[in-house]
Write a protein that holds these residues in place. Sequence first.
Motif, short mmCIF file in Angstrom:
data_model
loop_
_atom_site.label_atom_id
_atom_site.label_comp_id
_atom_site.label_asym_id
_atom_site.label_seq_id
_atom_site.Cartn_x
_atom_site.Cartn_y
_atom_site.Cartn_z
N UNK A 1 0.85 -1.21 0.00
CA UNK A 1 0.00 0.00 0.00
C UNK A 1 0.88 1.25 0.00
N UNK A 2 0.55 2.20 -0.88
CA UNK A 2 1.24 3.49 -0.95
C UNK A 2 0.32 4.58 -0.40
N UNK A 3 0.86 5.43 0.45
CA UNK A 3 0.10 6.58 0.94
C UNK A 3 0.80 7.87 0.53
N UNK B 1 5.04 5.45 2.68
CA UNK B 1 4.42 6.75 2.92
C UNK B 1 5.27 7.82 2.25
N UNK B 2 4.70 8.45 1.22
CA UNK B 2 5.44 9.44 0.45
C UNK B 2 5.54 10.77 1.18
N UNK B 3 4.69 10.98 2.17
CA UNK B 3 4.64 12.27 2.88
C UNK B 3 4.56 12.00 4.37
N UNK B 4 5.65 12.30 5.08
CA UNK B 4 5.73 11.91 6.49
C UNK B 4 4.66 12.59 7.36
N UNK B 5 4.14 13.76 6.90
CA UNK B 5 3.15 14.46 7.73
C UNK B 5 1.85 13.66 7.83
N UNK B 6 1.68 12.67 6.95
CA UNK B 6 0.44 11.88 6.98
C UNK B 6 0.40 10.91 8.16
#
Lengths: 414, 312
Positions: free
Chosen positions: B5-7, B72-77
């Motif tokens: 899964x990619x976020x 997770x492409x964006x750590x803030x998520x």
Amino acid sequence: MSRTMLTGNVAAAWGARLAGIEYLPAFPITPQTEIIETISRWIETGEMDCRMTTLESEHSMVTAAGAAAAAGVRVFTATSSQGLLYGMEMLYTTAGWRAPFVLVNVSRGLSSPITLEPDHNDILAARDSGFLQLHCATCQEVLDGVLVAYRLAEDERVRLPVIVNMDGFHLSFTREPVEITDAAAAARFLPPFDPGNLGFRAGAPLSEAVAVLGGSPYSYFRYQVHLAALNAEAVFPSIAGEFHRAFGRPFPAVETYRCDDAEVVFVMMGSFATKAKAAVDRLREAGEAVGLVRPVMLRPFPSAALREALAGKRGIAVVDQNLSPGRGGVLHTEISAALQGCAGPSPVLASFVGGLGGREIASEEFCEMAAVARRAAAEGRAPEPRLLFTEAERKEMRNLQAIALARGARERRP
Amino acid sequence: MYRIRFHGRGGQGVKTASRILGTAFFLSGFEVQDAPRYGAERRGAPIFAYVRADRRPIHERGVIRDPGLVLVADETLVAISAASVLEGVGARTAFLVHSGEETQTWRDRLDLAGPVVTLPVAGPHGEGLEARYVGAACAAAAACLAGVVSLGAVEEAVREELEGLADEVIARNREHARWAYGLMEPLRGCVEPDPAHPAGPIPPPGWVELPFEDARVSAPATHAGVTSTLVKTGLWRTVRPVIEHARCRGCWWVCGSLCPDGVIGVDEAGRPWIDYDHCKGCMVCLSQCPNRAIDAIPERDARGAESAGGEK
Ligand code: SF4
Ligand code: SF4
């Protein structure tokens, strides 16, 4: 022949391309729009020779589709959900014209409340229109189904429009390996449209949409639609057989999976049925004799093939991804009717409603449904119909209602 | 079966990442299913995409609830519960986050049983990984972690999925893919395929009877005007507009009426202010302000300044 990763939407567009469609009346709606976008791109690059017209509504779109088919050209169109309903008047009308064309519907739950995710109430609202219906479970089946649908629609023993159905998201936006049929082989399987006595030109006018009074001519015409649809059941095996021989892939009216020695079977339509297959594998590994029966063709209703597939089963779990309020699952009703009066001991049916608005059906739920059907068979009594809904979902609903002040409002207002 | 899964946020190439990985698996002889899950369909909104790959035909469908690898492409998520990046992360799940922080920091923070890996924001040349290449880098990292897809297959998949774009763009994406693949080499194969079904007894689904409730409760109506304020759409923002009051002339009817989300208010002194809980960071205000009084600050930096006790 090589396979390519395609979404269900692009597979539908490939089906139309390989069918050599000549006219595409279009109107966008999520999750269908990728189909008409793909075809319009191919028209622009010259890869397809087809006239595309964007209409101002699905009502006009279906009218244009029927009119063009009545003029003797091969027509394709696509819609979804609210769009299918908006064009509903013309579904009945163009089927009555006996205009053969193919419409792909990308299933999506109906308002209210509004949603984007799939269930089958949209396509089932068209059940009695006179359109034939094919329900796909994989992206490959979408491409194949479009080709088969034209053969069925244009057969002179049938000549009715056909809806090819796929589920939004689970097929429309999901890529799977799809074998793109060789164009020459597709053209051999589906030669150019022979319109017979359809078509008009100056000096040979054609008037559709005639009015009749008194009931007798009306009865005649509508019953002819019914007889034509029944003929489709009779001609389907030879078309499907030809397809299988030409491309090496079956396209049955009813798919059976690990059914031969099964005591309990699931009956389901559409892409969620592949989840049932995964659960069948899991139950088989645990030593349970479970299978799946999936109607691909819903109209005409393949009663004979279903009776054959269900003969000798003890318990049947019918999983309806639709709901007829005040009755329950539509497929459950239809399966019950098909099994009425069959020779031999009749199986016990357990009715489940699940997957509404795209709600997932977990593997554990399939296992439990099989267990319920088995118990019911042992007791010889059908259980109460059940909605697949868990305690966790009920809690989540309570949270949403709290945010919407639904409960507080009840107290505040008399 | 591999379940991956990619976020990321809308616009970060998460769907492309899933397609690159899906095609790379497919080119390596696997049966594959890949799909994005759309929701708000806005730049910056949390979205995810997933890939299943197996040697046998795949019957499973829908959202992956028990992933073997999460990227997770964006750590803030990670901190945003609505993004559900940790959903179904179990004892065997590997977790990769694109982040400037140390891997050990993430290990301590998340306390996961499975491997935790970071994809450094420094990028291949140490000058910062540009957002538009994060998708290709994540896909390549996933391929290496799974260990059954060659770098050649990833590069070919990048070419296929980006077909139609400029050669230079494709070359840069491939370069980033090579970089990420190489970084993961020490962990190659740490993600193993999971069995088709969990072993052991099958738990009951926990069904309940749904009782009748009268329509005053059970009709889908919202009885309050404030529910939309409860959804913090400001979390979708990747760039933050900041009003520089020294340059601002107080013509709040300009920015205030052009903000498409209606989140610029005005205080009693006639000074504009921005409701950051709901500002989506579209920067319409910045482009329209006649006095160039609005600055753009990367959200990551703005949040960093906040947590360091800086100005809110
Ligand atoms: S438009 Fe610019 S100068 Fe005018 S009030 Fe807004 S921020 Fe200040
Ligand atoms: S960036 Fe500016 S215009 Fe856009 S939502 Fe935020 S305040 Fe409004």
